[in-house]
Motif scaffolding. Structure first.
Motif, PDB file in Angstrom:
ATOM      1  N   ALA A   1       0.833  -1.202   0.000  1.00  0.00           N
ATOM      2  CA  ALA A   1       0.000   0.000   0.000  1.00  0.00           C
ATOM      3  C   ALA A   1       0.868   1.253   0.000  1.00  0.00           C
ATOM      4  N   MET A   2       2.019   1.187   0.680  1.00  0.00           N
ATOM      5  CA  MET A   2       2.910   2.336   0.715  1.00  0.00           C
ATOM      6  C   MET A   2       3.445   2.635  -0.695  1.00  0.00           C
ATOM      7  N   ASN A   3       3.937   1.565  -1.382  1.00  0.00           N
ATOM      8  CA  ASN A   3       4.381   1.731  -2.770  1.00  0.00           C
ATOM      9  C   ASN A   3       3.255   2.292  -3.617  1.00  0.00           C
ATOM     10  N   ALA A   4       2.067   1.695  -3.424  1.00  0.00           N
ATOM     11  CA  ALA A   4       0.923   2.073  -4.252  1.00  0.00           C
ATOM     12  C   ALA A   4       0.586   3.542  -4.062  1.00  0.00           C
ATOM     13  N   THR A   5       0.614   3.998  -2.806  1.00  0.00           N
ATOM     14  CA  THR A   5       0.291   5.396  -2.541  1.00  0.00           C
ATOM     15  C   THR A   5       1.282   6.310  -3.249  1.00  0.00           C
ATOM     16  N   LEU A   6       2.574   5.963  -3.130  1.00  0.00           N
ATOM     17  CA  LEU A   6       3.599   6.808  -3.743  1.00  0.00           C
ATOM     18  C   LEU A   6       3.402   6.884  -5.254  1.00  0.00           C
TER      19      LEU A   6
ATOM     20  N   PHE B   1     -11.508  -6.957 -13.247  1.00  0.00           N
ATOM     21  CA  PHE B   1     -10.286  -6.313 -12.749  1.00  0.00           C
ATOM     22  C   PHE B   1      -9.090  -6.664 -13.632  1.00  0.00           C
ATOM     23  N   GLY B   2      -8.971  -7.958 -13.980  1.00  0.00           N
ATOM     24  CA  GLY B   2      -7.839  -8.406 -14.794  1.00  0.00           C
ATOM     25  C   GLY B   2      -7.816  -7.737 -16.156  1.00  0.00           C
TER      26      GLY B   2
ATOM     27  N   LYS C   1      -4.066   0.467 -10.241  1.00  0.00           N
ATOM     28  CA  LYS C   1      -2.625   0.459  -9.931  1.00  0.00           C
ATOM     29  C   LYS C   1      -2.403   0.149  -8.458  1.00  0.00           C
ATOM     30  N   PHE C   2      -3.223   0.762  -7.624  1.00  0.00           N
ATOM     31  CA  PHE C   2      -3.101   0.565  -6.174  1.00  0.00           C
ATOM     32  C   PHE C   2      -3.217  -0.918  -5.835  1.00  0.00           C
ATOM     33  N   ILE C   3      -4.280  -1.541  -6.345  1.00  0.00           N
ATOM     34  CA  ILE C   3      -4.512  -2.955  -6.024  1.00  0.00           C
ATOM     35  C   ILE C   3      -3.359  -3.813  -6.553  1.00  0.00           C
ATOM     36  N   SER C   4      -2.864  -3.483  -7.759  1.00  0.00           N
ATOM     37  CA  SER C   4      -1.770  -4.275  -8.322  1.00  0.00           C
ATOM     38  C   SER C   4      -0.540  -4.221  -7.428  1.00  0.00           C
ATOM     39  N   PHE C   5      -0.202  -3.017  -6.951  1.00  0.00           N
ATOM     40  CA  PHE C   5       0.963  -2.890  -6.085  1.00  0.00           C
ATOM     41  C   PHE C   5       0.750  -3.631  -4.772  1.00  0.00           C
TER      42      PHE C   5
END
Lengths: 232, 345
Positions: A22-27, A100-101, A125-129
């Protein structure tokens, strides 16, 4: 990982992976930082934190964690392999048979078009990360079980071999293309090379040179296949 | 589902259009920001001054002659690379191979010095520089001719170079006790250490090239809008190759300095340096997407990072929290600049 029961540990590992993903995704999706730089920074943060928590080896004594890392079903199939197959199957299903896919492919193929057709790009993108973070967490857990110890330096350089395998498997660097079957082939090729070199007793240092070359060759294949060479 | 596959097939064309448009945006932005360039550098130097003040108050040893010289001396070898990398990053590229380059140069020089009958050391130093020339041209060739992604390519080259360094040195550090590299790393001219002298020289030359020459303007142009640069007849492949070559040779030169400073060729030399260097360049206001940046800004970035790490060490913070901080800093810097400059999609 000393006192807690194994199910709590698994729970915490998944939670930790979720948090880091989630941290990566947020960034990447909120602050719009280039994914490579963002994850390079968080890599440093996470590894530094690992050293901060314990700058020594922690033994893993829990029999179930050890069994998951080292054990075999009916003494034949390693549990690690089973878990890998299950995760690959889930991701295969999600990528090919869920909306989603399909959206994942679409965002990678043409971000602007997906934005215009009402896809919440940031959410995809968020979910993927987050998924990537959770799988990395599970991998770390299994590695601890396999080695029988938790080390702050474990997994160093994994990103190189993972990226090599994914690109070898035909996932385009520019996004929008790729299949799970390709990834499986990519991993098998890479592992066969590594194992073969070790069995031929090639110098471990020389294997570093080889893994760098494999990455370069993989990227070259990707470029030739995507036709970017002709475009220029 | 049919719609998705259709979009996939058309993605190629749209992607080009997209990057063309964002290039135009970037060029407009850089024009806007160029007017503000001096103030934003000024902010960095104010931050630097504040940090020097804070650390001087916190630690008695910080503001001493020996510590200042030590800071400047230690930042020289990363600083030289950061200056060259600034040019590469202005064109929108990136070079992660510098750390491996340092290690390979260092081990090459050390290995040749330890041959049964070693050749003339000046020749050895030249061969060391050739390592950087070769890596630079190799990077340039792969990125500009084969059109590969710069980050992944130079990551691969980094691993190859560091692996090569380990193979050459068999994983050990090799003593290099001689005068040529010793002079580069530890020598002084009029009480000024050689690394610092090279550092000043490199910054002066590159600052003039970037802001006063035709070549420098072309570098900005390529980064701001590659398509427009191509259409107006700029040979961006050649310019980019020259820049990767410059970064390669400055990295191997830093390798020589480091070999001289430590009197040893080590395969671990320069491990993780690329992260520090990239952080410094980004802190100096160079945009990841290219088209923006200056040597003065990079100078400020390099100084700030060097003062920060030195101050932390003097206060008594261990390397592990510093490493966490390194990551936070890198992410924070980029987030800050992105938030300032870019419109939301």
């Amino acid at each position: 990982e000393v006192g807690a029961p194994w199910w709590l540990v698994i729970f915490m590992v998944i939670g930790l992976g979720l948090a880091m993903g989630a941290m990566n995704a947020t960034l990447v999706s909120v602050f719009k930082i280039a994914a490579i730089i963002a994850t390079l920074g968080t890599m440093q943060i996470f590894r530094g934190t690992a050293w901060l928590i314990k700058d020594a080896t922690v033994m893993v004594k829990d029999p179930i964690i050890l069994m998951l890392g080292r054990g075999r079903l009916f003494d034949v199939i390693p549990y690690v392999t089973i878990i890998a197959v299950v995760i690959l199957a889930i991701i295969y299903y999600v990528l090919n048979f869920t909306s989603f896919g399909r959206k994942v492919y679409m965002v990678g193929g043409n971000e602007h078009a997906s934005y215009l057709s009402g896809i919440n790009i940031n959410r995809i993108k968020f979910i993927s990360f987050v998924i990537s973070g959770v799988t990395a967490g599970i991998a770390g857990f299994l590695l601890a079980g396999q080695v029988g110890a938790a080390l702050p330096q474990s997994g160093a350089g994994t990103e190189m071999s993972t990226i090599s395998a994914v690109i070898l498997g035909g996932i385009s660097l520019t996004g929008g293309k790729g299949k799970i079957a390709g990834i499986i082939l990519g991993i098998l090729i890479l592992q066969t090379i590594n194992n073969g070199l070790t069995l031929l007793s090639v110098n471990a240092y020389f294997q570093m040179v080889v893994s760098g070359s494999v990455l370069l060759i993989a990227v070259m294949i990707d470029v030739v296949r995507s036709g970017a060479l002709k475009k220029q | 589902m049919g719609a998705c596959t259709e979009v996939n097939t058309f993605s190629g064309g749209d992607r080009i259009k997209g990057s063309y448009m964002s290039g135009l945006d970037a060029s407009l932005q850089s024009k806007k920001l160029n007017c503000k360039k001096i103030p934003s550098n000024l902010i960095l130097f104010v931050i630097l001054a504040v940090m020097v003040g804070v650390f001087s108050a916190l630690s008695r040893d910080f503001y001493s002659y020996y510590n200042i010289v030590a800071i400047l001396n230690n930042l020289a070898f990363t600083g030289i690379i950061a200056a060259a990398l600034t040019l590469v990053m202005i064109t929108g590229g990136l070079d992660m191979s510098v750390g491996g380059n340092i290690a390979l140069t260092s081990c090459m020089v050390a290995a040749m010095y330890n041959l049964p009958n070693p050749p003339n050391m000046i020749l050895v130093v030249f061969i060391g520089l050739l390592v950087g020339v070769f890596i630079g041209f190799f990077n340039g060739f792969l990125i500009t001719r084969l059109n590969l992604n710069p980050v992944i390519t130079t990551l691969g080259v980094m691993t190859m170079a560091r692996g090569g360094a380990y193979v050459l040195s068999k994983g050990r550090s090799i003593l290099v006790m001689e005068n040529v590299t010793g002079f580069l790393g530890r020598g002084t001219v009029a009480r000024i250490p050689m690394p610092l002298l090279f550092f000043i020289l490199v910054y002066m030359v590159l600052a003039i090239i970037l802001s006063r020459s035709k070549f420098g303007r072309k570098v900005y142009y390529i980064g701001a809008n590659p398509e427009a640069a191509r259409v107006s007849g700029i040979n961006s492949r050649r310019i980019k190759t020259i820049l990767y070559f410059l970064t390669g040779i400055s990295a191997s030169f830093s390798g020589l300095i480091l070999t001289g400073m430590t009197a040893a060729g080590m395969p671990q030399h320069g491990a993780g340096t690329e992260l520090d260097i990239i952080s410094a360049v980004l802190l100096g206001g160079t945009a990841l997407a290219g088209g923006k940046g200056s040597i003065v800004g990079t100078l400020a970035g390099v100084l700030i990072l060097a003062v920060l790490y030195n101050g932390f060490t003097l206060i008594g913070i261990k390397w592990m929290p510093i490493r966490v901080f390194q990551g936070i800093l890198l992410v924070g810097i980029v987030a800050l600049y992105e938030a300032r400059g870019k419109k939301r999609f």
